[in-house]
Design a protein around this motif. Structure first.
Motif, PDB file in Angstrom:
ATOM      1  N   VAL A 705       0.869  -1.171   0.000  1.00 59.16           N
ATOM      2  CA  VAL A 705       0.000   0.000   0.000  1.00 59.16           C
ATOM      3  C   VAL A 705       0.904   1.218   0.000  1.00 59.16           C
ATOM      4  CG1 VAL A 705      -1.791   1.255   1.231  1.00 59.16           C
ATOM      5  CG2 VAL A 705      -1.788  -1.240   1.241  1.00 59.16           C
ATOM      6  N   ARG A 706       0.774   2.048  -0.987  1.00 61.38           N
ATOM      7  CA  ARG A 706       1.730   3.141  -1.190  1.00 61.38           C
ATOM      8  C   ARG A 706       1.423   4.373  -0.351  1.00 61.38           C
ATOM      9  NH1 ARG A 706       2.380   3.065  -7.817  1.00 61.38           N
ATOM     10  NH2 ARG A 706       2.944   0.847  -7.991  1.00 61.38           N
ATOM     11  N   ASP A 707       0.165   4.683  -0.129  1.00 58.89           N
ATOM     12  CA  ASP A 707      -0.178   5.935   0.552  1.00 58.89           C
ATOM     13  C   ASP A 707      -1.206   5.688   1.643  1.00 58.89           C
ATOM     14  OD1 ASP A 707       1.335   7.897  -0.984  1.00 58.89           O
ATOM     15  OD2 ASP A 707       0.016   7.351  -2.646  1.00 58.89           O
ATOM     16  N   ASP A 708      -1.298   6.674   2.504  1.00 60.79           N
ATOM     17  CA  ASP A 708      -2.308   6.641   3.563  1.00 60.79           C
ATOM     18  C   ASP A 708      -3.679   6.980   2.968  1.00 60.79           C
ATOM     19  OD1 ASP A 708      -0.229   6.231   5.406  1.00 60.79           O
ATOM     20  OD2 ASP A 708       0.117   8.402   5.502  1.00 60.79           O
ATOM     21  N   MET A 709      -4.713   6.684   3.749  1.00 64.69           N
ATOM     22  CA  MET A 709      -6.067   7.051   3.359  1.00 64.69           C
ATOM     23  C   MET A 709      -6.541   8.181   4.258  1.00 64.69           C
ATOM     24  SD  MET A 709      -9.534   4.731   2.993  1.00 64.69           S
ATOM     25  CE  MET A 709      -9.917   4.585   4.724  1.00 64.69           C
ATOM     26  N   PHE A 710      -7.091   9.240   3.660  1.00 63.88           N
ATOM     27  CA  PHE A 710      -7.566  10.395   4.418  1.00 63.88           C
ATOM     28  C   PHE A 710      -9.086  10.480   4.337  1.00 63.88           C
ATOM     29  CE2 PHE A 710      -3.221  11.295   3.276  1.00 63.88           C
ATOM     30  CZ  PHE A 710      -2.687  11.849   4.428  1.00 63.88           C
ATOM     31  N   ILE A 711      -9.671  10.839   5.444  1.00 61.27           N
ATOM     32  CA  ILE A 711     -11.129  11.003   5.527  1.00 61.27           C
ATOM     33  C   ILE A 711     -11.401  12.453   5.900  1.00 61.27           C
ATOM     34  CG2 ILE A 711     -13.245  10.262   6.670  1.00 61.27           C
ATOM     35  CD1 ILE A 711     -11.804   7.595   7.269  1.00 61.27           C
ATOM     36  N   ILE A 712     -12.076  13.184   5.023  1.00 59.40           N
ATOM     37  CA  ILE A 712     -12.319  14.615   5.206  1.00 59.40           C
ATOM     38  C   ILE A 712     -13.665  14.796   5.892  1.00 59.40           C
ATOM     39  CG2 ILE A 712     -12.565  16.824   4.044  1.00 59.40           C
ATOM     40  CD1 ILE A 712     -10.909  15.589   1.744  1.00 59.40           C
ATOM     41  N   GLU A 744      -5.321   1.606  12.219  1.00 61.86           N
ATOM     42  CA  GLU A 744      -4.742   2.713  12.969  1.00 61.86           C
ATOM     43  C   GLU A 744      -5.264   4.034  12.407  1.00 61.86           C
ATOM     44  OE1 GLU A 744      -0.358   4.538  14.230  1.00 61.86           O
ATOM     45  OE2 GLU A 744      -0.517   2.959  12.720  1.00 61.86           O
ATOM     46  N   VAL A 745      -5.924   4.833  13.266  1.00 63.95           N
ATOM     47  CA  VAL A 745      -6.557   6.076  12.829  1.00 63.95           C
ATOM     48  C   VAL A 745      -5.959   7.234  13.617  1.00 63.95           C
ATOM     49  CG1 VAL A 745      -8.727   7.295  12.490  1.00 63.95           C
ATOM     50  CG2 VAL A 745      -8.685   4.798  12.434  1.00 63.95           C
ATOM     51  N   LEU A 746      -5.545   8.293  12.912  1.00 70.50           N
ATOM     52  CA  LEU A 746      -4.968   9.475  13.536  1.00 70.50           C
ATOM     53  C   LEU A 746      -5.831  10.687  13.210  1.00 70.50           C
ATOM     54  CD1 LEU A 746      -1.209   8.890  12.604  1.00 70.50           C
ATOM     55  CD2 LEU A 746      -2.384   8.229  14.725  1.00 70.50           C
ATOM     56  N   THR A 747      -5.939  11.582  14.176  1.00 74.77           N
ATOM     57  CA  THR A 747      -6.627  12.856  13.955  1.00 74.77           C
ATOM     58  C   THR A 747      -5.602  13.895  13.567  1.00 74.77           C
ATOM     59  OG1 THR A 747      -8.296  12.275  15.581  1.00 74.77           O
ATOM     60  CG2 THR A 747      -8.146  14.596  14.951  1.00 74.77           C
ATOM     61  N   LEU A 793      -9.212  12.738   9.193  1.00 72.44           N
ATOM     62  CA  LEU A 793      -8.680  11.529   9.830  1.00 72.44           C
ATOM     63  C   LEU A 793      -7.731  10.860   8.841  1.00 72.44           C
ATOM     64  CD1 LEU A 793     -11.982  10.011  11.334  1.00 72.44           C
ATOM     65  CD2 LEU A 793     -10.254  11.383  12.532  1.00 72.44           C
ATOM     66  N   LYS A 794      -6.689  10.227   9.396  1.00 70.45           N
ATOM     67  CA  LYS A 794      -5.747   9.512   8.536  1.00 70.45           C
ATOM     68  C   LYS A 794      -5.669   8.064   8.971  1.00 70.45           C
ATOM     69  CE  LYS A 794      -1.210   9.790   8.935  1.00 70.45           C
ATOM     70  NZ  LYS A 794       0.196  10.281   8.853  1.00 70.45           N
ATOM     71  N   VAL A 795      -5.861   7.182   7.971  1.00 71.77           N
ATOM     72  CA  VAL A 795      -5.669   5.748   8.202  1.00 71.77           C
ATOM     73  C   VAL A 795      -4.302   5.402   7.614  1.00 71.77           C
ATOM     74  CG1 VAL A 795      -6.566   3.432   7.783  1.00 71.77           C
ATOM     75  CG2 VAL A 795      -8.149   5.363   7.998  1.00 71.77           C
ATOM     76  N   THR A 796      -3.375   4.946   8.468  1.00 65.26           N
ATOM     77  CA  THR A 796      -1.999   4.746   8.015  1.00 65.26           C
ATOM     78  C   THR A 796      -1.910   3.596   7.014  1.00 65.26           C
ATOM     79  OG1 THR A 796      -1.519   3.234   9.831  1.00 65.26           O
ATOM     80  CG2 THR A 796      -1.138   5.581  10.222  1.00 65.26           C
ATOM     81  N   ARG A 797      -0.991   3.739   6.113  1.00 68.79           N
ATOM     82  CA  ARG A 797      -0.824   2.723   5.061  1.00 68.79           C
ATOM     83  C   ARG A 797      -0.346   1.406   5.643  1.00 68.79           C
ATOM     84  NH1 ARG A 797       4.370   5.343   1.887  1.00 68.79           N
ATOM     85  NH2 ARG A 797       5.714   5.583   3.701  1.00 68.79           N
TER      86      ARG A 797
END
Length: 810
Positions: A705-712, A744-747, A793-797
């Motif tokens: 998985v190359r990139d993180d996933m972002f949730i706006i 893993e979810v980061l704010t 929110l960011k879901v790490t790759r």
């Protein structure tokens, strides 16, 4: 005079005794031609300038001679020489031998050279020689040749000839029947010829109106308007009959808006239409009850008293609008006027009210209206009986419908094809197929089975009667529905249609598709579409929808969707039934491709202007999305979320959001940003799960998985209800990703990494201004203004990779 003409005159003059000398040329200052140039006489002035002797006796003698010479030329159909003699001598009309001229004219006309006839007769008009053409034999020959010219397509030449004949003392209407000329103009789509012809007739106003109406019957609205505009210039006054006719034509061409434009043009001239124009205008616009009522009130304000036709049109408009209450008010008004002697209810009034009650399925009141009609001395007609039979048929009272049919026959009223078709349809709706076929065979054999209730004992009596109408295409279409699942019988009916000279239409073929489908023969049901094309009947939306229904019913969904794609290929616009059939084809989704397929149809439906109820599709999408966590929770007895009360209304953004993200279904799962702004927490959960399921189905074991996933989540608005809603959405998503999926979810803070692409090039992005919002968040902010904070929110790759590995191993 040319040398050729001179020689002709010399030869002809040899047959006439003692020819007088030709008139001499007037004195001229020019020298005489030299005898060495024998052709110089061709430069002499025209013979029309010749001066005759002033002696009366000699002038009379010369005129008589040239009249005889001209008559001889005319008899031999040498009209060029004839005109030259007449122009030279002056007036020889009185001395011409009528038998000779008529013989030459008759020979010319019977030659069939209409253009030459036009030129010769034009010469007679120019010289003022008009009486000889009206000879019986010549006139009859002209009529025959004009009729022959019309049949041969020489419309313009015939009109040219009629224009020349208008210079003679005869009636143009006597040369050809006006209806023949007008119908030829309509067939040739030549309004200019119709205008020219109408202007020649004695009753131009009637001929103009006839032309307008005939073009309208052909559906040629443009030509009808052209003739109408020309009639206004030709007649030089406002002709209400012409206005009424063009408005009626608007009805024939189904262009009620054009009728309103014509009426407004009349009002702009401060000219009040008469009653008949108002009635035609209301009749054409009967489909719009509001407009019709406004015209009715305006007519009364102008002092134009409505007649019974006006009220019948109002009742018709109420019937079309299914406004029983308004129809009853108008009917009571008409009854009140009848009681005062102002007008008399006719068969159309009663028949229309019966149809109003029939459409409302109030068959008992409809029958009572028939009794009232008979008491008033008004005899029911075929329309009345058909409406009564239809009322019982719609209520499912097949026996009562047949009783009325028998009463109709015993009353001596001949039914029509529509009446019999209604009876057949009633039998089909009640599944009385045998009864339908018995009625059909009685119809074809010109004998109906009637119960004579005047006898002491009830008995059946076969009443033979010559039926003036034959079964129609609609008749066979209804009978095909009575075939049930017997496709052999349905196919035989279609062959019988062609035998009796009828052509199967789209409904016939669509019904055959349904019959094949009822018998479970999906292959032949779909094959009918190809057969239609081979029969020069291109399949329409009804035929394709019927085939798609068969495929869906027998769970051949791939074939159903391929037929939908074929429709789009042939540019056939699906209707609401087509879309709903496909959207309800699946009870659950098993793969991303199936979801993308249905979402594509959903978006195409919305783009076409249809507004579907999204609830059913939302449930399926939610079930498919929740499949991501069902495997983890199945052992604990937890299936999908049961909280569906927050799914939003039929116009919510949920399906648009899901469709927008799944458009990238075949691309790599990289640089993904999930926009959940404007969604409820349940909808946001579904969108996030949809993207995760898309990533899962596109993932190949071993890939990174190359990139993180972002949730706006949206721009933070402190101290508002929007902030509370945003927090609820955030907590719901975090709980889903952490607790259910182990991600893993980061704010994140207000800054957004510049390497993140948030659907910039996605044409289906429901928020195209999002990019501008992100750009503004990077710009330096004013020290006096607090910068907007975009919650994400960011879901790490790494956690995404571990989750995908667990899924692939499982």
């Amino acid at each position: 005079m040319s040398s050729t003409t001179t020689t002709t005159l010399v030869i002809l003059s040899s047959s006439i005794s003692n020819p007088p000398p030709l008139p001499k040329h007037p004195p001229s200052t020019n020298p005489k031609p030299s005898p060495k140039h024998p052709k110089s006489h061709s430069h002499r002035p025209l013979l029309t300038t010749v001066q005759f002797p002033k002696h009366p006796h000699k002038q009379t003698q010369n005129t008589s001679y040239y009249a005889q010479l001209a008559s001889k030329l005319a008899e031999e159909a040498k009209f060029d020489d004839f005109f030259m003699i007449v122009e030279t001598v002056g007036s020889v009309d009185g001395g011409l031998i009528s038998e000779c001229v008529c013989k030459g004219l008759l020979s010319l006309v019977e030659s069939g050279e209409l253009r030459k006839v036009v030129r010769v007769l034009g010469g007679f008009v120019k010289l003022g020689i008009k009486g000889l053409v009206c000879d019986g034999a010549v006139f009859d020959a002209v009529k025959r040749e004009c009729r022959k010219g019309l049949k041969c397509g020489q419309l313009e030449v015939v009109v040219d000839l009629l224009e020349v004949l208008s210079g003679f003392p005869l009636s143009i209407e006597d040369v050809l029947e006006p209806v023949e000329v007008i119908r030829t103009c309509v067939y040739k789509r030549n309004p200019r010829a119709a205008i020219r012809y109408a202007g020649l007739c004695t009753r131009s106003d009637e001929i103009f109106c006839k032309a307008i109406l005939e073009f309208g019957k052909r559906g040629d609205m443009a030509s009808a308007l052209t003739v109408f505009e020309a009639s206004k210039d030709n007649l030089g006054c406002v002709n209400m009959y012409a206005y009424r006719t063009i408005i009626d034509v608007c009805g024939l061409c189904r262009d009620h808006l054009q009728s309103r434009s014509i009426y407004e043009g009349l009002s702009a001239q401060n000219i009040n239409p008469n009653l008949y124009v108002f009635n035609s205008l209301m009749n054409v616009n009967a489909c719009d009850l509001g407009y019709t009522m406004n015209i009715y009130k305006h007519m009364q304000n102008l002092g134009v008293v409505p007649d019974i036709a006006s009220y019948n049109i109002l009742l018709k408009s109420c019937c079309l609008a299914a406004r029983l209450d308004t129809a009853q008010e108008i009917y009571r008004e008409v009854e009140d006027l009848e009681s005062k002697g102002s007008l008399k209810l006719d068969v159309f009034t009663y028949s229309t009210m019966i149809k109003v009650y029939a459409d409302a399925k109030m068959w008992q009141i409809a029958l009572g209206m028939k009794d009232k009609m008979v008491e008033a001395g008004v005899t029911p007609n075929a329309v009345t009986w058909s409406s009564l039979i239809s009322a019982c048929a719609k209520a499912g009272l097949v026996d009562q419908a047949f009783v009325l049919f028998e009463e109709m026959l015993l009353a001596g009223c001949m039914p029509n094809s529509q009446c019999c078709n209604v009876l057949l349809y009633a039998c089909v709706q009640a599944f009385q197929y045998d009864r339908a076929f018995r009625l059909f065979h009685s119809w074809k054999s010109n004998s109906f089975q009637i119960t004579n209730r005047n006898l002491t004992q009830e008995s059946s009596q076969v009443v033979p009667m010559k039926v003036p109408f034959k079964p129609t295409t609609a008749t066979y279409n209804v009978l095909m529905k009575a075939c049930g699942t017997d496709h052999f019988l349905a196919k035989a009916l279609m062959e019988e249609m062609e035998t009796v000279g009828l052509s199967p239409n789209h409904i016939s073929w669509s019904t055959l598709i349904g019959v094949y489908g009822g018998s479970g023969d999906v292959k032949n049901a779909v094959q009918v579409l190809k057969t239609m094309r081979e029969s020069d009947v291109p399949p329409d939306v009804i035929a394709y929808t019927a085939a798609i229904k068969v495929c869906v019913k027998h769970r051949q969904l791939n074939l159903a969707f391929s037929l939908f794609a074929e429709m789009k290929k042939y540019r056939i616009q699906p209707n609401m039934v087509t879309y709903n059939t496909l959207l309800r084809a699946r009870t659950k989704y098993g793969s991303l491709i199936e979801v993308q397929q249905c979402l594509s149809i959903y978006r195409d439906m919305r783009k076409a202007g249809f507004k579907p109820n999204d609830y059913y599709l939302k449930e399926l999408i939610e079930e498919w999305c929740e499949g991501i966590i069902q495997d983890n929770n199945r052992s604990q007895g937890q299936l999908k979320s049961s909280n569906k009360r927050d799914l939003g209304g039929p116009q919510s953004l949920l399906l648009e959001k899901v469709a927008s993200h799944l458009e990238m279904g075949n691309a790599e799962a990289q640089s993904i940003a999930v926009d959940v702004q404007g969604l409820t927490k349940v909808e946001a959960r579904i969108v996030v799960l949809a993207v995760l399921r898309m990533i899962k189905e596109n993932y190949n074991p071993g890939d990174y998985v190359r990139d993180d996933m972002f949730i706006i989540l949206g721009v933070q608005e402190l101290g508002t209800a929007a902030e509370k809603h945003q927090i609820d959405v955030r907590d719901t998503i975090i709980k889903l990703l952490r607790d259910n999926l182990g991600l893993e979810v980061l704010t994140l803070g207000p800054k957004i990494p510049t390497d993140i692409r948030i659907n910039v090039e996605n044409p289906f992005n429901p928020h195209p201004d999002l990019d501008k919002t992100l750009e503004r968040s990077r710009l330096p902010t004013s020290p006096t203004r607090r910068p907007a904070v975009l919650q994400r929110l960011k879901v790490t790759r790494r956690s995404l990779y571990q989750w995908l590995q667990r899924k692939s191993n499982a």
